[in-house]
Design a protein around this motif. Structure first.
Motif, PDB file in Angstrom:
ATOM      1  N   TYR A  55     -42.582  16.560  40.984  1.00  0.00           N
ATOM      2  CA  TYR A  55     -42.941  17.783  42.016  1.00  0.00           C
ATOM      3  C   TYR A  55     -41.580  18.483  42.140  1.00  0.00           C
ATOM      4  O   TYR A  55     -40.105  17.781  41.831  1.00  0.00           O
ATOM      5  N   THR A  56     -41.116  19.588  42.616  1.00  0.00           N
ATOM      6  CA  THR A  56     -40.166  20.593  42.460  1.00  0.00           C
ATOM      7  C   THR A  56     -39.636  19.956  44.482  1.00  0.00           C
ATOM      8  O   THR A  56     -39.986  19.363  45.040  1.00  0.00           O
ATOM      9  N   PRO A  57     -38.314  19.808  43.898  1.00  0.00           N
ATOM     10  CA  PRO A  57     -37.655  19.503  44.922  1.00  0.00           C
ATOM     11  C   PRO A  57     -38.366  19.872  46.710  1.00  0.00           C
ATOM     12  O   PRO A  57     -37.987  19.008  47.742  1.00  0.00           O
ATOM     13  N   GLU A  58     -38.676  21.139  46.044  1.00  0.00           N
ATOM     14  CA  GLU A  58     -39.491  21.331  48.026  1.00  0.00           C
ATOM     15  C   GLU A  58     -40.550  21.160  48.469  1.00  0.00           C
ATOM     16  O   GLU A  58     -40.767  20.811  48.967  1.00  0.00           O
ATOM     17  N   THR A  59     -41.155  20.778  46.954  1.00  0.00           N
ATOM     18  CA  THR A  59     -42.753  20.227  47.290  1.00  0.00           C
ATOM     19  C   THR A  59     -41.906  19.217  47.791  1.00  0.00           C
ATOM     20  O   THR A  59     -43.238  18.440  48.363  1.00  0.00           O
ATOM     21  N   ALA A  60     -41.260  18.161  47.159  1.00  0.00           N
ATOM     22  CA  ALA A  60     -41.209  16.139  47.195  1.00  0.00           C
ATOM     23  C   ALA A  60     -40.581  16.039  48.563  1.00  0.00           C
ATOM     24  O   ALA A  60     -41.636  15.463  49.083  1.00  0.00           O
ATOM     25  N   LEU A  61     -39.869  17.139  49.204  1.00  0.00           N
ATOM     26  CA  LEU A  61     -39.474  17.561  50.333  1.00  0.00           C
ATOM     27  C   LEU A  61     -40.745  18.043  51.866  1.00  0.00           C
ATOM     28  O   LEU A  61     -40.496  16.737  53.036  1.00  0.00           O
ATOM     29  N   ARG A  62     -41.573  18.952  51.348  1.00  0.00           N
ATOM     30  CA  ARG A  62     -42.703  19.324  51.874  1.00  0.00           C
ATOM     31  C   ARG A  62     -43.356  18.267  52.366  1.00  0.00           C
ATOM     32  O   ARG A  62     -44.350  17.541  53.364  1.00  0.00           O
ATOM     33  N   LEU A  63     -43.913  17.165  51.603  1.00  0.00           N
ATOM     34  CA  LEU A  63     -44.804  15.828  51.630  1.00  0.00           C
ATOM     35  C   LEU A  63     -44.083  14.738  52.188  1.00  0.00           C
ATOM     36  O   LEU A  63     -44.870  14.158  53.091  1.00  0.00           O
ATOM     37  N   ALA A  64     -42.788  14.907  51.553  1.00  0.00           N
ATOM     38  CA  ALA A  64     -42.525  13.691  52.617  1.00  0.00           C
ATOM     39  C   ALA A  64     -42.155  14.195  53.982  1.00  0.00           C
ATOM     40  O   ALA A  64     -42.192  13.304  55.192  1.00  0.00           O
ATOM     41  N   GLU A  65     -42.398  15.348  54.683  1.00  0.00           N
ATOM     42  CA  GLU A  65     -41.734  15.757  56.089  1.00  0.00           C
ATOM     43  C   GLU A  65     -43.407  15.513  56.376  1.00  0.00           C
ATOM     44  O   GLU A  65     -43.392  15.115  57.402  1.00  0.00           O
ATOM     45  N   GLU A  66     -44.643  16.125  55.388  1.00  0.00           N
ATOM     46  CA  GLU A  66     -45.736  15.823  56.087  1.00  0.00           C
ATOM     47  C   GLU A  66     -46.447  14.141  56.009  1.00  0.00           C
ATOM     48  O   GLU A  66     -46.339  13.220  57.479  1.00  0.00           O
ATOM     49  N   ALA A  67     -45.515  13.497  55.753  1.00  0.00           N
ATOM     50  CA  ALA A  67     -46.437  12.013  55.403  1.00  0.00           C
ATOM     51  C   ALA A  67     -45.017  11.142  57.128  1.00  0.00           C
ATOM     52  O   ALA A  67     -45.580  10.529  57.799  1.00  0.00           O
ATOM     53  N   VAL A  68     -43.631  12.002  57.136  1.00  0.00           N
ATOM     54  CA  VAL A  68     -43.131  10.893  58.688  1.00  0.00           C
ATOM     55  C   VAL A  68     -44.266  11.368  59.433  1.00  0.00           C
ATOM     56  O   VAL A  68     -44.060  11.045  60.354  1.00  0.00           O
ATOM     57  N   ALA A  69     -45.022  12.577  59.487  1.00  0.00           N
ATOM     58  CA  ALA A  69     -45.007  13.782  60.635  1.00  0.00           C
ATOM     59  C   ALA A  69     -45.905  12.735  60.623  1.00  0.00           C
ATOM     60  O   ALA A  69     -47.095  12.238  62.235  1.00  0.00           O
ATOM     61  N   ALA A  70     -47.243  13.167  60.178  1.00  0.00           N
ATOM     62  CA  ALA A  70     -48.256  12.331  60.178  1.00  0.00           C
ATOM     63  C   ALA A  70     -48.332  10.339  60.522  1.00  0.00           C
ATOM     64  O   ALA A  70     -49.320   9.714  60.791  1.00  0.00           O
ATOM     65  N   ALA A  71     -47.432  10.000  60.032  1.00  0.00           N
ATOM     66  CA  ALA A  71     -47.789   8.376  60.563  1.00  0.00           C
ATOM     67  C   ALA A  71     -46.864   8.053  61.568  1.00  0.00           C
ATOM     68  O   ALA A  71     -46.833   6.872  62.221  1.00  0.00           O
ATOM     69  N   GLY A  72     -45.767   9.130  62.149  1.00  0.00           N
ATOM     70  CA  GLY A  72     -45.981   8.586  63.756  1.00  0.00           C
ATOM     71  C   GLY A  72     -45.110   8.715  63.948  1.00  0.00           C
ATOM     72  O   GLY A  72     -43.882   7.640  63.397  1.00  0.00           O
ATOM     73  N   GLU A  73     -45.104   8.076  65.195  1.00  0.00           N
ATOM     74  CA  GLU A  73     -43.608   7.254  65.627  1.00  0.00           C
ATOM     75  C   GLU A  73     -43.790   5.498  65.477  1.00  0.00           C
ATOM     76  O   GLU A  73     -45.401   5.274  65.507  1.00  0.00           O
ATOM     77  N   GLY A  74     -42.875   4.962  64.589  1.00  0.00           N
ATOM     78  CA  GLY A  74     -42.564   3.761  64.450  1.00  0.00           C
ATOM     79  C   GLY A  74     -42.831   4.016  63.073  1.00  0.00           C
ATOM     80  O   GLY A  74     -43.079   2.528  62.893  1.00  0.00           O
ATOM     81  N   GLY A  75     -43.367   5.273  62.390  1.00  0.00           N
ATOM     82  CA  GLY A  75     -44.150   4.896  61.384  1.00  0.00           C
ATOM     83  C   GLY A  75     -42.893   4.774  60.122  1.00  0.00           C
ATOM     84  O   GLY A  75     -41.630   5.091  60.923  1.00  0.00           O
ATOM     85  N   ARG A  76     -42.485   4.210  59.047  1.00  0.00           N
ATOM     86  CA  ARG A  76     -41.647   3.945  58.275  1.00  0.00           C
ATOM     87  C   ARG A  76     -41.718   3.855  56.870  1.00  0.00           C
ATOM     88  O   ARG A  76     -43.292   3.407  56.255  1.00  0.00           O
ATOM     89  N   PHE A  77     -40.463   4.578  55.772  1.00  0.00           N
ATOM     90  CA  PHE A  77     -40.758   4.440  54.393  1.00  0.00           C
ATOM     91  C   PHE A  77     -40.051   3.775  53.351  1.00  0.00           C
ATOM     92  O   PHE A  77     -38.987   4.103  53.989  1.00  0.00           O
ATOM     93  N   ALA A  78     -39.852   2.714  53.186  1.00  0.00           N
ATOM     94  CA  ALA A  78     -39.129   2.182  52.332  1.00  0.00           C
ATOM     95  C   ALA A  78     -38.930   2.888  50.949  1.00  0.00           C
ATOM     96  O   ALA A  78     -40.016   2.469  50.220  1.00  0.00           O
ATOM     97  N   ILE A  79     -38.140   2.662  50.315  1.00  0.00           N
ATOM     98  CA  ILE A  79     -37.719   3.122  49.288  1.00  0.00           C
ATOM     99  C   ILE A  79     -37.377   3.263  48.098  1.00  0.00           C
ATOM    100  O   ILE A  79     -38.204   2.822  46.800  1.00  0.00           O
ATOM    101  N   TYR A  80     -36.584   1.267  47.846  1.00  0.00           N
ATOM    102  CA  TYR A  80     -36.776   0.864  46.613  1.00  0.00           C
ATOM    103  C   TYR A  80     -36.486  -0.743  46.284  1.00  0.00           C
ATOM    104  O   TYR A  80     -36.997  -1.238  47.790  1.00  0.00           O
ATOM    105  N   GLY A  81     -36.013  -1.165  45.146  1.00  0.00           N
ATOM    106  CA  GLY A  81     -35.714  -2.833  45.262  1.00  0.00           C
ATOM    107  C   GLY A  81     -37.239  -3.535  45.837  1.00  0.00           C
ATOM    108  O   GLY A  81     -37.849  -3.620  45.115  1.00  0.00           O
TER     109      GLY A  81
END
Length: 183
Positions: A55-81
């Motif tokens: 995805y373009t950086p703009e689309t990736a950021l928009r999807l990430a923002e949506e995920a954070v908002a949808a997960a709500g308080e206490g929602g977390r996302f791991a990245i690597y490893g």
């Protein structure tokens, strides 16, 4: 710039900004601990043979923002490893024991192929993982199958890729989403 032009500039929500800052902090911490830059997402190349299209950086950021908002308080996302889990859509629920059913606030999925079989198998995994919220990115041609299999509806937001694809891509959700409100 005039004040009216400043007001028209897009701004991140506090949740999205916090997630972005957390991402950068984790990246810095990894690098400070001697991590190799080859593990950064930006270095991984698309693989058209595996149906990987970034995805373009703009689309990736928009999807990430949506995920954070949808997960709500206490929602977390791991990245690597150690948090990376290999997934093969041909074995939809062949997941590690540590992944409990219905353990994710939101599941974001982008099946690798535009076929009923691929979406059906991916849907099994999505239904297994989600507590309820689903964000699906796939071709517009999959609209009927996506609605039937997952109860999702097409959003007004249109994801973009870094390279031109031959198929129109869309986002689908099964909840009240900022992707439909232009946020």
């Amino acid at each position: 710039m005039s004040n009216s032009e400043d007001e028209d500039l897009p701004q991140l929500s506090s949740h999205a900004l916090a997630a972005l800052q957390e991402f950068y902090a984790e990246q810095k911490q990894y690098t400070d601990l001697g991590g190799d830059d080859k593990y950064n997402i930006g270095i991984i190349e698309e693989n058209w043979q595996l149906s990987q299209f970034w995805y373009t950086p703009e689309t990736a950021l928009r999807l990430a923002e949506e995920a954070v908002a949808a997960a709500g308080e206490g929602g977390r996302f791991a990245i690597y490893g150690e948090e990376f889990i290999f997934y093969d859509y041909n074995n939809p629920v062949d997941l590690p024991e540590k992944i409990a059913a219905h353990s994710f606030d939101i599941v974001i999925a982008d099946p690798p192929y535009l076929s009923e079989e691929c979406l059906r198998k991916t849907s099994e995994t999505i239904k297994y993982l989600t507590r309820g919220k689903i964000l699906l990115c796939t071709g517009a041609v999959m609209e009927e199958e996506a609605a039937e299999l997952l109860g999702v509806k097409m959003c007004t937001f249109i994801p973009e890729h870094t390279r031109t694809l031959g198929n129109e891509f869309r986002c689908y959700v099964n909840y009240d989403s900022g992707l439909d409100r232009g946020l």
